[in-house]
Enzyme design. Structure first.
Site, mmCIF file in Angstrom:
data_model
loop_
_atom_site.group_PDB
_atom_site.id
_atom_site.type_symbol
_atom_site.label_atom_id
_atom_site.label_comp_id
_atom_site.label_asym_id
_atom_site.label_seq_id
_atom_site.Cartn_x
_atom_site.Cartn_y
_atom_site.Cartn_z
ATOM 1 N N ASP A 94 44.467 33.635 46.623
ATOM 2 C CA ASP A 94 43.258 34.460 46.682
ATOM 3 C C ASP A 94 42.533 34.594 45.349
ATOM 4 O O ASP A 94 41.692 35.477 45.195
ATOM 5 C CB ASP A 94 43.610 35.855 47.209
ATOM 6 C CG ASP A 94 44.541 36.611 46.275
ATOM 7 O OD1 ASP A 94 45.243 35.965 45.486
ATOM 8 O OD2 ASP A 94 44.552 37.850 46.334
ATOM 9 N N GLU A 95 42.830 33.728 44.380
ATOM 10 C CA GLU A 95 42.214 33.907 43.071
ATOM 11 C C GLU A 95 42.137 32.570 42.337
ATOM 12 O O GLU A 95 43.032 31.736 42.441
ATOM 13 C CB GLU A 95 43.048 34.898 42.251
ATOM 14 C CG GLU A 95 42.418 35.315 40.954
ATOM 15 C CD GLU A 95 43.199 36.444 40.295
ATOM 16 O OE1 GLU A 95 42.646 37.079 39.381
ATOM 17 O OE2 GLU A 95 44.358 36.679 40.683
#
Length: 348
Positions: A94-95
């Site tokens: 997610d990053e």
């Protein structure tokens, strides 16, 4: 991404929207993997024991993680990134860091690119992202956490040092909770306080990290965005509902976990691993590892599992019991590539 796992669960199950959600097991040994913003209002956060989270938020809804679904959406999100630049360094599902100095659409504004990326992610997946924009990794990461959820925060070059000087040390990316507490006890509350310390002092106090702390309190970070990250190890682990006290039970778990670990090893881009390691965490949270390194690369599953089993011996058992076992493979190198040896040289 904002509360990624929890947001995916709320996206796929509309009944969960607006409700406090925790992704993870709700057993006595469970841990929260992610919490929705509704749950965070009660102090629920990732890595918190599920039992504690349930006490803090009586209406908390636990949902089992679905990593194949998270990976599917993560791939869609990364496809958006690559529409703008090939310099993408994923940190997790997610990053990621993006270097858009030279971008595929020729847009001379990182802020406008970030806005477009956020809009495309929402349009294609229904999920919300936050973006931090600046001229180095430390500042961009710090900025990304400033205005969540759905944030867009910019730190301009001429604002950076003043921004960092006012920033509390616990909000510095790279300064963990324990280190931040030590700094506060030492009278270091903000970046301004940290900047007063000499490089020698910081190295003495914090070892190798001292150089990093010395730089970031001056808004300096020379790390480049690395599109590919070398795999250092591949592993799998499991935390048990009840502690293990018998060798037979421990070996049975090692066998099961080793098969999972080897499957991940085969599916990863890593190859030619030479070191097998088992990790044990006891009931009192002490942790140990045992390793074996072979001359030839390990490419046979039966051999891998057998060595992992051999490493699990009677003397590793403990009166507190074993609460976690992990099995991993590392030390990736080609057999035909001898390890480099250093040689002392003298100048005359």
């Amino acid at each position: 991404m904002d509360a990624f796992y929890a947001s995916v669960e709320q996206l796929d199950n509309p009944k969960l929207k607006g409700k406090p959600v925790a992704v993870g097991g709700n057993s006595q040994r469970g841990v929260v993997a992610a919490a929705s913003y509704e749950a965070r209002k009660f102090g629920v956060k990732s890595a918190m024991p599920s039992a504690k989270a349930a006490k803090q938020c009586p209406n908390l809804i636990f949902v089992k993680p679905r990593f194949p679904r998270y990976k599917e959406l993560s791939s869609q999100i990364r496809e958006v990134f690559f529409e703008y630049t090939d310099l993408v360094e994923p940190l997790s599902l997610d990053e990621a860091y993006l270097d858009v100095t030279e971008n595929k659409i020729g847009l001379n504004s990182a802020t406008l690119i970030a806005k477009e990326i956020k809009q495309k992610i929402q349009a294609r997946t229904g999920l919300i992202a936050s973006a931090g924009i600046s001229y180095n990794k430390f500042l961009a990461k710090t900025a990304s956490d400033m205005d969540k959820p759905d944030g867009l925060y910019v730190i301009l070059p001429d604002e950076a040092e003043d921004f960092v000087s006012k920033l509390p040390v616990h909000r510095f990316h790279g300064i963990g909770k324990v280190t931040a507490e030590k700094m506060v006890k030492a009278g270091i509350f903000t970046g301004k306080d940290l900047k007063k310390k000499s490089l020698e002092d910081l190295k003495l106090r914090y070892g190798k990290s001292g150089q990093y702390y010395y730089n970031i309190c001056r808004a300096i970070d020379h790390r480049m965005v690395q599109p590919t990250r070398e795999t250092k190890s591949v592993s799998a682990e499991r935390t048990f509902e009840d502690n293990i006290y018998e060798l037979e039970d421990a070996i049975e778990e090692v066998d099961r976990i080793a098969h999972i670990s080897f499957d991940r090893y085969q599916r990863s881009k890593a190859s030619d691993g030479h070191t097998i390691t088992i990790k044990l965490k006891y009931g009192d949270f002490r942790q140990i590892t045992r390793s074996k390194t072979l001359e030839q690369a390990i490419n046979n599953e039966s051999e891998f599992v057998a060595i992992a089993r051999q490493l699990m011996t009677e003397d590793l058992l403990d009166e507190h019991g074993v609460r976690l076992i992990g099995v991993g493979i590392s030390n990736f190198r080609k057999d035909e590539e001898p390890e480099q040896q250093s040689q002392l040289t003298l100048e005359f």
